[in-house]
Enzyme design. Sequence first.
Site, PDB file in Angstrom:
ATOM      1  N   GLY A 199       0.828  -1.207   0.000  1.00 46.81           N
ATOM      2  CA  GLY A 199       0.000   0.000   0.000  1.00 46.81           C
ATOM      3  C   GLY A 199       0.860   1.253   0.000  1.00 46.81           C
ATOM      4  N   ASP A 200       0.191   2.399  -0.081  1.00 43.36           N
ATOM      5  CA  ASP A 200       0.866   3.710  -0.042  1.00 43.36           C
ATOM      6  C   ASP A 200       1.857   3.894  -1.182  1.00 43.36           C
ATOM      7  OD1 ASP A 200      -0.455   4.169   2.431  1.00 43.36           O
ATOM      8  OD2 ASP A 200       1.108   3.007   3.436  1.00 43.36           O
ATOM      9  N   GLU A 201       1.596   3.286  -2.332  1.00 41.41           N
ATOM     10  CA  GLU A 201       2.526   3.409  -3.462  1.00 41.41           C
ATOM     11  C   GLU A 201       2.358   4.727  -4.210  1.00 41.41           C
ATOM     12  OE1 GLU A 201       0.319   0.913  -3.187  1.00 41.41           O
ATOM     13  OE2 GLU A 201       1.415  -0.968  -2.956  1.00 41.41           O
ATOM     14  N   LYS A 226      -1.011   5.618  -5.316  1.00 40.83           N
ATOM     15  CA  LYS A 226      -2.110   5.345  -6.264  1.00 40.83           C
ATOM     16  C   LYS A 226      -3.013   6.563  -6.448  1.00 40.83           C
ATOM     17  CE  LYS A 226      -3.360   1.782  -3.852  1.00 40.83           C
ATOM     18  NZ  LYS A 226      -2.242   1.631  -2.906  1.00 40.83           N
ATOM     19  N   GLY A 227      -3.212   7.347  -5.361  1.00 45.60           N
ATOM     20  CA  GLY A 227      -4.094   8.512  -5.460  1.00 45.60           C
ATOM     21  C   GLY A 227      -3.605   9.459  -6.535  1.00 45.60           C
ATOM     22  N   ASN A 280      -9.948   2.430   5.323  1.00 48.15           N
ATOM     23  CA  ASN A 280      -8.559   2.177   5.718  1.00 48.15           C
ATOM     24  C   ASN A 280      -7.606   2.787   4.687  1.00 48.15           C
ATOM     25  OD1 ASN A 280      -9.458   0.330   3.800  1.00 48.15           O
ATOM     26  ND2 ASN A 280      -8.427  -1.439   4.676  1.00 48.15           N
ATOM     27  N   ALA A 281      -8.098   2.982   3.463  1.00 47.23           N
ATOM     28  CA  ALA A 281      -7.269   3.570   2.403  1.00 47.23           C
ATOM     29  C   ALA A 281      -7.125   5.071   2.640  1.00 47.23           C
ATOM     30  CB  ALA A 281      -7.932   3.334   1.048  1.00 47.23           C
ATOM     31  N   GLY A 282      -6.062   5.626   2.138  1.00 47.13           N
ATOM     32  CA  GLY A 282      -5.873   7.076   2.194  1.00 47.13           C
ATOM     33  C   GLY A 282      -5.177   7.496   0.915  1.00 47.13           C
ATOM     34  N   HIS A 283      -5.949   8.006  -0.030  1.00 50.04           N
ATOM     35  CA  HIS A 283      -5.357   8.371  -1.317  1.00 50.04           C
ATOM     36  C   HIS A 283      -5.154   9.879  -1.372  1.00 50.04           C
ATOM     37  CE1 HIS A 283      -6.795   4.343  -3.235  1.00 50.04           C
ATOM     38  NE2 HIS A 283      -5.856   4.212  -2.327  1.00 50.04           N
ATOM     39  N   GLN A 308      -4.970  -0.265  -1.008  1.00 53.44           N
ATOM     40  CA  GLN A 308      -3.904  -1.078  -0.376  1.00 53.44           C
ATOM     41  C   GLN A 308      -2.983  -1.642  -1.480  1.00 53.44           C
ATOM     42  OE1 GLN A 308      -7.393  -2.005   0.868  1.00 53.44           O
ATOM     43  NE2 GLN A 308      -7.046  -0.148   2.006  1.00 53.44           N
ATOM     44  N   THR A 320      -3.799   7.768   6.660  1.00 55.18           N
ATOM     45  CA  THR A 320      -5.041   7.469   7.384  1.00 55.18           C
ATOM     46  C   THR A 320      -4.825   7.538   8.892  1.00 55.18           C
ATOM     47  OG1 THR A 320      -5.885   6.108   5.594  1.00 55.18           O
ATOM     48  CG2 THR A 320      -6.792   5.665   7.762  1.00 55.18           C
ATOM     49  N   LYS A 339       7.882   8.399  -6.568  1.00 56.23           N
ATOM     50  CA  LYS A 339       8.791   8.920  -5.540  1.00 56.23           C
ATOM     51  C   LYS A 339      10.273   8.669  -5.838  1.00 56.23           C
ATOM     52  CE  LYS A 339       6.685   9.734  -1.411  1.00 56.23           C
ATOM     53  NZ  LYS A 339       6.098   9.505  -0.086  1.00 56.23           N
TER      54      LYS A 339
END
Length: 421
Positions: free
Chosen positions: A11-13, A15-16, A37-40, A221, A297, A328
């Site tokens: 996760g946290d790649e 995606k947003g 649970n996701a945070g985009h 995720q 999140t 990144k």
Amino acid sequence: MNTAVMGLQWGDEGKGKVIDYLSGRFDVVVRFQGGHNAGHTIYYRDRKVILHLIPSGIFSTDTLSVIGNNVVVNPIQLVREIREIQQLGLDPGQLVISSHAPLILPFHQELDIIFEESRYTKIGTTRRGIGPAYEDLAGRRSLFIRDLLMDKKTFSAKVIRLNTYYNQVIQGLGGDPIDPESFIDDYLAAGEFLKPYVKNTPYLLHRLAAEGKSFLFEGAQGTLLDINFGTYPFVTSSNTTVGGIFTGTGLSHKALDRVVGISKAYTTRVGSGPFPSELTGEPGDALRQAGREFGSTTGRPRRVGWLDLVALRYAVMINGVDELFLTKLDVLDDLPVIQMVTRYQTDHSTEPVFDPHMESISQVNPVMTPFDGWQQKTSDLTTYPDLPPAARRYVEFIEEYLKIPVRSISVGGARHQTIDR
Ligand code: IMP
């Protein structure tokens, strides 16, 4: 080309950003699993916005954003998020919520906390009730978004039945019982608010597909958190891999043309569980600071480490990834030497096989390949040939190892900080 954007790590790649960057090219963006649970994270007019449930396509005005039938929804959170979107001056009229999405109810969140505290090895969940809500789905006990639209008597009867069942579990594990009357009215009010957005999504999506509309499927995720293919038991409770698209939309495999895999140029993980390429101590702190690696999140510091190509190749295989979007890269700008895991050396084998189950993966001994760093700022660069030679060597090594092209490279949070090849 109907496209899936799949996270290939824990996760946290990013995606947003990628979905926001791509979504203008599609008619429909669909979230198909997970919950809040996701945070985009998306930068909209220089403001940082974190979406937890609403698909990241919401910022593209002509795009329909759909929350599919296998997203577990906390309706209170969803109403809050829609209001935030309205405050930004955006019209959430382009949002659709599946009538068949399972509800997260207050006792799910309470159970998530209690289960976590009573576990010998903690998973480090986001404590949002995700796991218990999916347990209910598998246990054939779930309530759905459509239940929120019923009259109070019918909804209350269903809620009270389930609440009574779970109060026994909660009290058995030393917690305080939950009074269903404390939330029923709020849930029904949320249902009233959400009513205009609720649709029978399998039929809607099939109709849109028949009309030739293009789809972007937004994974939440990452592959290594998948309930079947991730580092079990340190996983989330849904299919974060490509199969989740079909169970989470009702569309068939024919609706998918291309899979874009997202990976950071290094690796991060929130929560517990094996992480073969983890960097601890001062080098880990430095990378965490450089990448501002704190959970969107929960705010928790993320664990950080080198790019693990053995794990990445596994994720490419599981998802049938066609091309990679590397994010990144700029975070590595200052490092004199950068490492990548290219092989695992276990007691038994030197094969680069990623066996995600705890007993296997926690015993591997990663073999690193060092690369010269480029020690040059990349966040202003816009074309691939502009990148320093050492950065290009890093990218091309990844391509050769994975045998898929790296089509885009992100060098900052903003949309324009993206290098397409
Ligand atoms: P849960 O999804 O809240 O049950 O958490 C299970 C595991 O997945 C924990 O290690 C969480 O930190 C991780 N997790 C869940 N959602 C995300 C996410 O969106 N990004 C990164 N990790 C996540």
